[in-house]
Design a protein around this motif. Structure first.
Motif, mmCIF file in Angstrom:
data_model
loop_
_atom_site.group_PDB
_atom_site.id
_atom_site.type_symbol
_atom_site.label_atom_id
_atom_site.label_comp_id
_atom_site.label_asym_id
_atom_site.label_seq_id
_atom_site.Cartn_x
_atom_site.Cartn_y
_atom_site.Cartn_z
ATOM 1 N N PRO A 138 -5.047 6.191 5.552
ATOM 2 C CA PRO A 138 -3.951 7.044 5.100
ATOM 3 C C PRO A 138 -3.685 8.203 6.055
ATOM 4 C CG PRO A 138 -5.423 6.525 3.276
ATOM 5 C CD PRO A 138 -6.094 6.045 4.519
ATOM 6 N N THR A 139 -4.731 8.729 6.667
ATOM 7 C CA THR A 139 -4.578 9.844 7.600
ATOM 8 C C THR A 139 -3.733 9.442 8.800
ATOM 9 O OG1 THR A 139 -6.779 10.635 6.958
ATOM 10 C CG2 THR A 139 -5.841 11.562 8.962
ATOM 11 N N VAL A 140 -4.032 8.269 9.358
ATOM 12 C CA VAL A 140 -3.261 7.770 10.502
ATOM 13 C C VAL A 140 -1.814 7.517 10.100
ATOM 14 C CG1 VAL A 140 -2.966 5.795 12.067
ATOM 15 C CG2 VAL A 140 -5.230 6.801 11.735
ATOM 16 N N ALA A 141 -1.616 6.900 8.934
ATOM 17 C CA ALA A 141 -0.261 6.580 8.478
ATOM 18 C C ALA A 141 0.594 7.836 8.334
ATOM 19 C CB ALA A 141 -0.331 5.830 7.151
ATOM 20 N N VAL A 142 0.042 8.857 7.710
ATOM 21 C CA VAL A 142 0.791 10.102 7.497
ATOM 22 C C VAL A 142 1.083 10.801 8.821
ATOM 23 C CG1 VAL A 142 0.644 12.418 6.504
ATOM 24 C CG2 VAL A 142 -0.054 10.444 5.157
ATOM 25 N N ALA A 143 0.154 10.726 9.764
ATOM 26 C CA ALA A 143 0.341 11.377 11.064
ATOM 27 C C ALA A 143 1.489 10.760 11.852
ATOM 28 C CB ALA A 143 -0.951 11.296 11.872
ATOM 29 N N LEU A 144 1.879 9.529 11.513
ATOM 30 C CA LEU A 144 2.951 8.857 12.252
ATOM 31 C C LEU A 144 4.305 8.950 11.560
ATOM 32 C CD1 LEU A 144 0.954 5.689 13.337
ATOM 33 C CD2 LEU A 144 1.775 7.516 14.835
ATOM 34 N N VAL A 145 4.390 9.703 10.493
ATOM 35 C CA VAL A 145 5.643 9.832 9.737
ATOM 36 C C VAL A 145 6.778 10.351 10.611
ATOM 37 C CG1 VAL A 145 6.768 11.166 7.901
ATOM 38 C CG2 VAL A 145 4.583 10.050 7.468
ATOM 39 N N ASP A 146 6.476 11.267 11.507
ATOM 40 C CA ASP A 146 7.520 11.898 12.327
ATOM 41 C C ASP A 146 7.818 11.135 13.615
ATOM 42 O OD1 ASP A 146 7.855 13.970 10.501
ATOM 43 O OD2 ASP A 146 6.255 15.162 11.406
ATOM 44 N N HIS A 147 7.271 9.942 13.772
ATOM 45 C CA HIS A 147 7.583 9.114 14.947
ATOM 46 C C HIS A 147 8.711 8.152 14.554
ATOM 47 C CE1 HIS A 147 3.751 10.728 16.208
ATOM 48 N NE2 HIS A 147 3.880 10.171 17.393
ATOM 49 N N PRO A 148 9.947 8.444 14.939
ATOM 50 C CA PRO A 148 11.107 7.692 14.422
ATOM 51 C C PRO A 148 11.136 6.214 14.793
ATOM 52 C CG PRO A 148 11.744 9.113 16.255
ATOM 53 C CD PRO A 148 10.343 9.489 15.892
ATOM 54 N N SER A 149 10.505 5.837 15.906
ATOM 55 C CA SER A 149 10.583 4.449 16.367
ATOM 56 C C SER A 149 9.310 3.657 16.117
ATOM 57 C CB SER A 149 10.928 4.418 17.866
ATOM 58 O OG SER A 149 12.172 5.036 18.108
ATOM 59 N N ILE A 150 8.402 4.215 15.326
ATOM 60 C CA ILE A 150 7.174 3.498 14.990
ATOM 61 C C ILE A 150 7.230 3.059 13.536
ATOM 62 C CG2 ILE A 150 4.683 3.697 14.620
ATOM 63 C CD1 ILE A 150 4.463 5.340 17.095
ATOM 64 N N GLU A 151 7.139 1.743 13.336
ATOM 65 C CA GLU A 151 7.050 1.206 11.991
ATOM 66 C C GLU A 151 5.586 1.206 11.579
ATOM 67 O OE1 GLU A 151 8.101 -2.809 9.380
ATOM 68 O OE2 GLU A 151 8.536 -2.744 11.536
ATOM 69 N N VAL A 152 5.291 1.723 10.406
ATOM 70 C CA VAL A 152 3.909 1.819 9.939
ATOM 71 C C VAL A 152 3.685 0.827 8.793
ATOM 72 C CG1 VAL A 152 2.136 3.310 8.940
ATOM 73 C CG2 VAL A 152 3.777 4.254 10.585
ATOM 74 N N ILE A 153 2.683 -0.031 8.965
ATOM 75 C CA ILE A 153 2.279 -0.959 7.916
ATOM 76 C C ILE A 153 0.928 -0.501 7.391
ATOM 77 C CG2 ILE A 153 1.647 -3.332 7.363
ATOM 78 C CD1 ILE A 153 3.579 -4.234 9.556
ATOM 79 N N MET A 154 0.887 -0.177 6.108
ATOM 80 C CA MET A 154 -0.315 0.380 5.493
ATOM 81 C C MET A 154 -1.072 -0.709 4.743
ATOM 82 S SD MET A 154 -1.863 3.331 5.070
ATOM 83 C CE MET A 154 -3.425 3.543 4.257
ATOM 84 N N ILE A 155 -2.342 -0.873 5.064
ATOM 85 C CA ILE A 155 -3.210 -1.821 4.381
ATOM 86 C C ILE A 155 -3.913 -1.104 3.242
ATOM 87 C CG2 ILE A 155 -5.274 -3.256 4.619
ATOM 88 C CD1 ILE A 155 -4.438 -3.745 7.522
ATOM 89 N N GLY A 156 -3.817 -1.661 2.037
ATOM 90 C CA GLY A 156 -4.408 -1.013 0.871
ATOM 91 C C GLY A 156 -5.823 -1.489 0.584
ATOM 92 N N GLY A 157 -6.415 -0.917 -0.458
ATOM 93 C CA GLY A 157 -7.774 -1.282 -0.844
ATOM 94 C C GLY A 157 -8.475 -0.097 -1.472
ATOM 95 N N ARG A 158 -9.806 -0.208 -1.595
ATOM 96 C CA ARG A 158 -10.600 0.910 -2.117
ATOM 97 C C ARG A 158 -10.792 1.948 -1.027
ATOM 98 N NH1 ARG A 158 -15.764 2.667 -1.837
ATOM 99 N NH2 ARG A 158 -16.421 0.889 -0.583
ATOM 100 N N LEU A 159 -10.575 3.229 -1.348
ATOM 101 C CA LEU A 159 -10.706 4.285 -0.349
ATOM 102 C C LEU A 159 -12.173 4.616 -0.101
ATOM 103 C CD1 LEU A 159 -9.172 6.303 1.462
ATOM 104 C CD2 LEU A 159 -9.355 7.956 -0.417
ATOM 105 N N TYR A 160 -12.610 4.412 1.131
ATOM 106 C CA TYR A 160 -13.952 4.827 1.555
ATOM 107 C C TYR A 160 -13.818 6.247 2.084
ATOM 108 C CZ TYR A 160 -18.231 4.980 4.401
ATOM 109 O OH TYR A 160 -19.432 5.344 4.969
ATOM 110 N N LYS A 161 -14.296 7.217 1.332
ATOM 111 C CA LYS A 161 -13.975 8.616 1.592
ATOM 112 C C LYS A 161 -14.619 9.176 2.850
ATOM 113 C CE LYS A 161 -13.089 9.661 -3.269
ATOM 114 N NZ LYS A 161 -13.449 10.496 -4.438
ATOM 115 N N HIS A 162 -15.769 8.615 3.279
ATOM 116 C CA HIS A 162 -16.422 9.146 4.470
ATOM 117 C C HIS A 162 -15.489 9.099 5.679
ATOM 118 C CE1 HIS A 162 -18.802 8.758 8.207
ATOM 119 N NE2 HIS A 162 -19.571 9.674 7.638
ATOM 120 N N SER A 163 -14.799 7.968 5.852
ATOM 121 C CA SER A 163 -13.906 7.812 7.003
ATOM 122 C C SER A 163 -12.441 7.857 6.610
ATOM 123 C CB SER A 163 -14.187 6.477 7.705
ATOM 124 O OG SER A 163 -15.512 6.438 8.189
ATOM 125 N N ILE A 164 -12.155 7.998 5.295
ATOM 126 C CA ILE A 164 -10.794 7.971 4.758
ATOM 127 C C ILE A 164 -10.074 6.715 5.238
ATOM 128 C CG2 ILE A 164 -8.708 9.299 4.293
ATOM 129 C CD1 ILE A 164 -10.113 11.800 4.913
#
Length: 267
Positions: A138-164
């Motif tokens: 999620p951290t990587v996905a949110v960091a790319l929100v302001d990149h207009p030409s990058i499409e972000v595909i988010m893989i879901g699952g259980r959140l492992y909090k140590h590495s987010i």
């Protein structure tokens, strides 16, 4: 007359001193050689292998080494919580991030792992770059929100909090539909014989699955991760084609990696 109790006290004190010194020497040899073998240690110290195994168990419980079959390897120090690691400034990680970001070409499908070094990579992706980024972070996905030409595909699952990052069966199932050009993998340990490792079993499965879905795997390895190991194996060194390390690393730390025919990039 010296009492029996005094003699027993002296013997116990001497034993504790010997144990402490033996453990200190074990750690020194581990730092020097990159691994220790229980049998060889028993011979060197003139004690039983059971005694050495007890020493190794106690040192492992303190987080000072990683036990493996027959001996021990240096423990990775990259085990703090993500929030703690993120607050630690590292010019080395920044350099690795810059070097890794330059490997991404326009139009590629790129998998980016979670972790603090991956966060540095994302910071240095040009806003003009056109690409697709697949991530379970999620951290990587949110960091790319302001990149207009990058499409972000988010893989879901259980959140492992140590590495987010998201892990689990759902995450691995989603990955089976991806064919990526390059995967930037984060690890907590890179060792010549133990290979690539991390501190969570499910995360190890996910990383291995991501590597299988990419034409090229690039490992991001800051200094504290080299010549160390964590509890869960991701795979052999050859799972990666390239390892990006800090430019100021002692060549001794990477010499054994180079003999494994993995390309080393010094950031």
């Amino acid at each position: 007359m010296i009492s029996c109790e005094f003699v027993q006290y002296q013997e116990k004190t001497c034993s504790l001193m010997l144990t402490t010194q033996r453990k200190k020497t074990i750690l020194e040899w581990l730092a020097r050689d990159g691994q220790v073998l229980a049998g060889a240690l028993a011979v060197s110290f003139g004690v039983s292998e059971d005694t050495i195994r007890r020493d190794l168990r106690e040192l492992a419980a303190e987080g000072l080494l990683q036990r493996v079959h027959g001996g021990a390897l240096p423990a990775s120090s990259a085990v703090a919580a993500f929030s703690e690691r993120r607050t630690l400034e590292s010019s080395g990680k920044r350099a690795i991030g810059i070097a890794a970001s330059s490997m991404i070409a326009s139009g590629q499908i790129v998998i980016i792992d979670g972790g603090t070094t991956s966060a540095e990579l994302v910071k240095h992706i040009p806003h003009s770059l056109s690409a697709t980024v697949v991530t379970h972070s999620p951290t990587v996905a949110v960091a790319l929100v302001d990149h207009p030409s990058i499409e972000v595909i988010m893989i879901g699952g259980r959140l492992y909090k140590h590495s987010i990052v998201n892990v689990g069966a759902a995450a691995i199932e989603a990955m089976s539909h991806i064919h990526a050009d390059i995967y930037f993998m984060g690890v907590t340990g890179v060792h010549p014989t133990a290979g690539l490792s991390t501190g969570d079993l499910e995360e190890a499965y996910v990383k291995r699955a991501l590597a299988a879905r990419s034409a090229e795997t690039v490992v991001l390895a800051s200094m504290e991760k080299l010549n160390s190991a964590s509890a869960y194996a991701i795979g052999d060194l050859t799972l990666a084609q390239t390892i990006v390390v800090e430019g100021l690393n002692d060549p001794v730390l990477t010499a054994a990696l180079e003999t494994a025919k993995v390309s080393i990039v010094r950031a």
